[in-house]
Write an enzyme that holds these catalytic residues in place. Structure first.
Site, PDB file in Angstrom:
ATOM      1  N   LYS A   1      11.738   1.598 -14.088  1.00 47.31           N
ATOM      2  CA  LYS A   1      12.348   2.333 -15.199  1.00 47.31           C
ATOM      3  C   LYS A   1      13.060   3.566 -14.674  1.00 47.31           C
ATOM      4  O   LYS A   1      12.471   4.411 -13.993  1.00 47.31           O
ATOM      5  CB  LYS A   1      11.264   2.714 -16.213  1.00 47.31           C
TER       6      LYS A   1
ATOM      7  N   CYS B   1      12.704   0.081 -21.998  1.00 44.32           N
ATOM      8  CA  CYS B   1      12.563   1.009 -23.121  1.00 44.32           C
ATOM      9  C   CYS B   1      13.662   2.076 -23.150  1.00 44.32           C
ATOM     10  O   CYS B   1      14.777   1.804 -23.548  1.00 44.32           O
ATOM     11  CB  CYS B   1      11.171   1.630 -23.103  1.00 44.32           C
TER      12      CYS B   1
ATOM     13  N   GLU C   1       6.889  -4.012 -22.645  1.00 44.89           N
ATOM     14  CA  GLU C   1       6.594  -2.878 -21.776  1.00 44.89           C
ATOM     15  C   GLU C   1       5.095  -2.585 -21.798  1.00 44.89           C
ATOM     16  O   GLU C   1       4.448  -2.619 -22.833  1.00 44.89           O
ATOM     17  CB  GLU C   1       7.368  -1.636 -22.249  1.00 44.89           C
TER      18      GLU C   1
END
Length: 311
Positions: free
Chosen positions: A134, A177, A61
């Site tokens: 995300k 994440c 990331e």
């Protein structure tokens, strides 16, 4: 009250991909304050992974910039104009030159005045096959002891849909994440026929120590990740000595469909190579047939965005 048509959440049959045994390369790289240095370093680690036999390569990331919300706009790139996006252009060129598929971690994406934390996927022909934005942004409430305050939504907009991409290495689900904390996303990927879920991430020292490995191992079965969804999970983090005030845990990992650790590394910069064999997925599901043991007469999971059994 308005009603929404939903599709019952039954898993698609697991298809046999073109390649069922392969090596995955995990590039846990050190991120600096210089974009050009980060691009060069990422290129070097991708090449090192390919030289060790990896044909599917995963980056971390925010690999092209420090993990700091005030820097995201400066380092952001336009995914619709790859020729003017140096990070994306490098990924495209190296994927093509090495003949590998790259799950490109994430970089800041700029689009129509908004910023996103986005993962590009490049095929061995150098073409952009998919992009995942995300979905679950990391907004800390009360900071844990020793941690700095962090609120990703101050600068980043959230993605609005799951991402699965068909590759020579099977169907791959993408999360970034904090996406890993939400089992429903992993469940949707299992139901859509994923063989592997890739999570580029940058967990901090507190959440990393307590949750990083745990979340990956539980994502395998149908409820969480690897062991719950009975598939493979791969994660990739920046190294701990990356630039910025946000201290990163590291420990990139590959987990098998029984929740077993196949390969992992420490917190330093490294290239991790792991062997994947999708026969283990079928064996696990035949030995522990969780799908057939579900009680859809008592509970059901619905996928609001699933358009067809193959989507």
């Amino acid at each position: 009250m308005a009603t929404v048509a939903v599709q019952s959440f039954f898993s698609a049959p697991l298809q046999i991909p073109k390649i069922t045994q392969f090596k995955i390369g995990i590039c846990q790289l050190k991120v600096t304050t210089e974009k050009s240095a980060n691009i060069f370093n990422a290129h070097s680690l991708i090449q090192a992974a390919a030289e060790q036999g990896a044909s599917l390569i995963l980056l971390p990331e925010m690999w092209n910039c420090p993990y700091s919300t005030d820097l995201f706009a400066k380092f952001a790139e336009d995914f619709s104009d790859i020729d003017s996006a140096p990070s994306l252009l490098m990924l495209s060129e190296v994927a093509s030159s090495l003949g590998v598929t790259i799950i490109g971690g994430s970089i800041p994406e700029k689009d129509a005045g908004q910023l996103y934390n986005s993962c590009p996927v490049f095929g061995p022909d150098g073409e952009l096959k998919a992009k995942h934005r995300k979905i679950h942004l990391f907004d800390m409430g009360k900071p844990l002891p020793g941690e700095v305050q962090f609120k990703e939504s101050d600068n980043i907009s959230a993605g609005e849909k799951p991402t699965v991409v068909d590759t020579d290495f099977g169907r791959i689900g993408i999360g970034i994440c904090h996406d890993i904390r939400f089992p429903e996303l992993a469940m949707s990927y299992r139901a859509r026929g994923a063989h592997l879920i890739c999570y580029p991430g940058a967990f901090n020292m507190s959440t990393g120590a307590t949750l990083w490995e745990l979340e990956q191992r539980t994502r395998q079965d149908d409820s969480v990740s690897a062991v719950d969804n009975q598939l493979y999970v791969a994660s990739c983090s920046p190294s701990r000595d990356s630039a910025g005030s946000y201290m990163i845990w590291g420990h990139s990992t590959v987990v098998g469909p029984m929740g077993e650790i196949i390969a992992t590394t420490g917190h330093e910069e490294a290239v991790l190579i792991a062997e994947i064999d999708y026969a283990a997925i079928q064996w696990t599901r035949e030995s522990l047939p969780l799908e057939s043991q579900k009680h859809n007469d008592i509970y059901q999971f619905v996928d609001l965005l699933r358009e067809s059994p193959s989507s």
